[in-house]
Design an enzyme around this catalytic site. Sequence first.
Site, PDB file in Angstrom:
ATOM      1  N   PRO A 230     -20.958  27.607   3.425  1.00 14.31           N
ATOM      2  CA  PRO A 230     -22.119  27.847   2.556  1.00 14.31           C
ATOM      3  C   PRO A 230     -23.292  26.898   2.791  1.00 14.31           C
ATOM      4  O   PRO A 230     -24.377  27.131   2.295  1.00 14.31           O
ATOM      5  CB  PRO A 230     -21.548  27.656   1.161  1.00 14.31           C
ATOM      6  CG  PRO A 230     -20.444  26.665   1.336  1.00 14.31           C
ATOM      7  CD  PRO A 230     -19.840  26.991   2.677  1.00 14.31           C
ATOM      8  N   GLY A 231     -23.078  25.784   3.540  1.00 13.63           N
ATOM      9  CA  GLY A 231     -24.206  24.934   3.896  1.00 13.63           C
ATOM     10  C   GLY A 231     -24.083  23.469   3.535  1.00 13.63           C
ATOM     11  O   GLY A 231     -25.010  22.698   3.799  1.00 13.63           O
ATOM     12  N   GLU A 251     -23.811  31.558  11.251  1.00 11.22           N
ATOM     13  CA  GLU A 251     -22.906  32.193  10.290  1.00 11.22           C
ATOM     14  C   GLU A 251     -22.880  33.691  10.588  1.00 11.22           C
ATOM     15  O   GLU A 251     -23.917  34.344  10.572  1.00 11.22           O
ATOM     16  CB  GLU A 251     -23.359  31.946   8.847  1.00 11.22           C
ATOM     17  CG  GLU A 251     -22.527  32.656   7.808  1.00 11.22           C
ATOM     18  CD  GLU A 251     -21.036  32.383   7.946  1.00 11.22           C
ATOM     19  OE1 GLU A 251     -20.262  33.366   8.019  1.00 11.22           O
ATOM     20  OE2 GLU A 251     -20.649  31.189   7.997  1.00 11.22           O
ATOM     21  N   ASP A 294     -16.279  23.580  12.126  1.00 12.40           N
ATOM     22  CA  ASP A 294     -15.421  23.582  10.947  1.00 12.40           C
ATOM     23  C   ASP A 294     -15.012  25.035  10.685  1.00 12.40           C
ATOM     24  O   ASP A 294     -15.449  25.647   9.716  1.00 12.40           O
ATOM     25  CB  ASP A 294     -16.155  22.990   9.739  1.00 12.40           C
ATOM     26  CG  ASP A 294     -15.221  22.775   8.552  1.00 12.40           C
ATOM     27  OD1 ASP A 294     -14.312  21.947   8.659  1.00 12.40           O
ATOM     28  OD2 ASP A 294     -15.403  23.470   7.528  1.00 12.40           O
ATOM     29  N   CYS A 352      -9.845  21.912   6.644  1.00 11.57           N
ATOM     30  CA  CYS A 352      -9.349  21.485   5.333  1.00 11.57           C
ATOM     31  C   CYS A 352      -7.886  21.887   5.215  1.00 11.57           C
ATOM     32  O   CYS A 352      -7.426  22.357   4.173  1.00 11.57           O
ATOM     33  CB  CYS A 352     -10.189  22.071   4.200  1.00 11.57           C
ATOM     34  SG  CYS A 352     -10.392  23.861   4.262  1.00 11.57           S
TER      35      CYS A 352
END
Length: 457
Positions: A230-231, A251, A294, A352
């Site tokens: 999302p940034g 994205e 990521d 994550c």
Amino acid sequence: MNFYFEAAKTLDRLDAKEGSIKGVLATLPETNRKRTAALVIETLKYKSVLSDVIVRTKLLNEERKITSMNLALVLVHDLLLSNGIQAGDGPIKQAVLRHKTRLNGEFQKVKIKRGASSNVALAQKGDERAAQIPRYVRVNTNLWSVEDAIKAFQDQGFELNDVLDLTKGVSRDLHVPDLFLFPPGTAFQDNIFYKSGNIILQDKASCFPAVVLSPPATSDSVVIDATAAPGNKTTHLCALMRNRGKLYAFERDKRRFSTLKHMLSKAKCQNVEPVNADFLTIDPMDPSSFLLLDPSCSGSGIVNRLDYLLDTEEENLVDKGDRLNKLSAFQLMMVKHAMKFPNVQKIVYSTCSIHAIENEHVVREALNSDEARTGSFTLAPRCEVLPTWQRRGLSEELQNPDDGDSLIRCMPGEDATNGFFVSCFVRCRGSSLKRKDTDGMDKSSERPPKTKKTRKK
């Protein structure tokens, strides 16, 4: 009633696994997002109970105007657990109200059967470790200084302490210079500085990738964030670059791309060019020197996320190994593609996840790849990868056990963060893959990344 249709449609998207709860909610129209998100989250907390009640009353069989289980869920939630259905007396509302007595009766039976002394006791519970994680707030240094932020926090009644005070205190983070710790659960959604983009809510571990990449704040700096929405990380990179140079933010998903653009605008990121494209389709022959990866992962390290509301025992066990293998293969593909960029000097790969197959194993395979050998990539030494952070990589999962010291791990419940992993690949000094034209001149001067051209079938 449109509000309930929107909430039901959101639940449909979550059932279709279109993204995480947070990610899907972020794509909702901002005008009614807060209210819709609240209903979706609360409905998910009680979904098991509400589904049982709806089935027992045969609501869907008897009322054809209620066209889906998810529409029934949001309506019955408000009928039984809120202040009633917040809509005019249309046919759909009346269809539910006709069964109000039976719905209440079945709800009480379920409550007794499950031994719940209150409605709250019926809600699905999250991970207890989430309560140990402070509320992390990153200062957007594109808009104001850390010193100005401290003064503003103090004006709002927070007391600056060396150690986090769990009442009304705030403290500076030891590893991320522009990050602050507030007591867990501190609400900032209505805070004027959050709304203005002056502060960004971001977990500490999620700040590590940008800090490790640390691109130079110069006019000729060219950086890629390969999976930007999302940034949070994109805006962090922009702040570290002081809005200088060029930052390409990729994205591929249209809805998430819209969320990314909104966040970049809110954070006043002027050096970022958002690109609605898949990073894997980007021609490696571009001038970027720093690259942040990521990619999608299992999210197994996130304990304070809402996605526990989507998990079931069956979903956690069935095909878990196959899913992790597919994720790992995709992640490795991303790293290897990044290594093909001729001017890239540093690549940060993060997840994550707490699973070695997505972390150390990807690093191990990447180091053994043809792309790493051709590009002369190795792991950056510990002194360049947050050296004061104590928890490092799992040496036993690597071909060279010494490589574990170059990696970062965060463990929920132990490090006051969510679970996270960070690695940093660097090109050996003196090595490059700069493309030469037939006249021998270097053709890698700055230009926007281009997508690969594919032949039409």
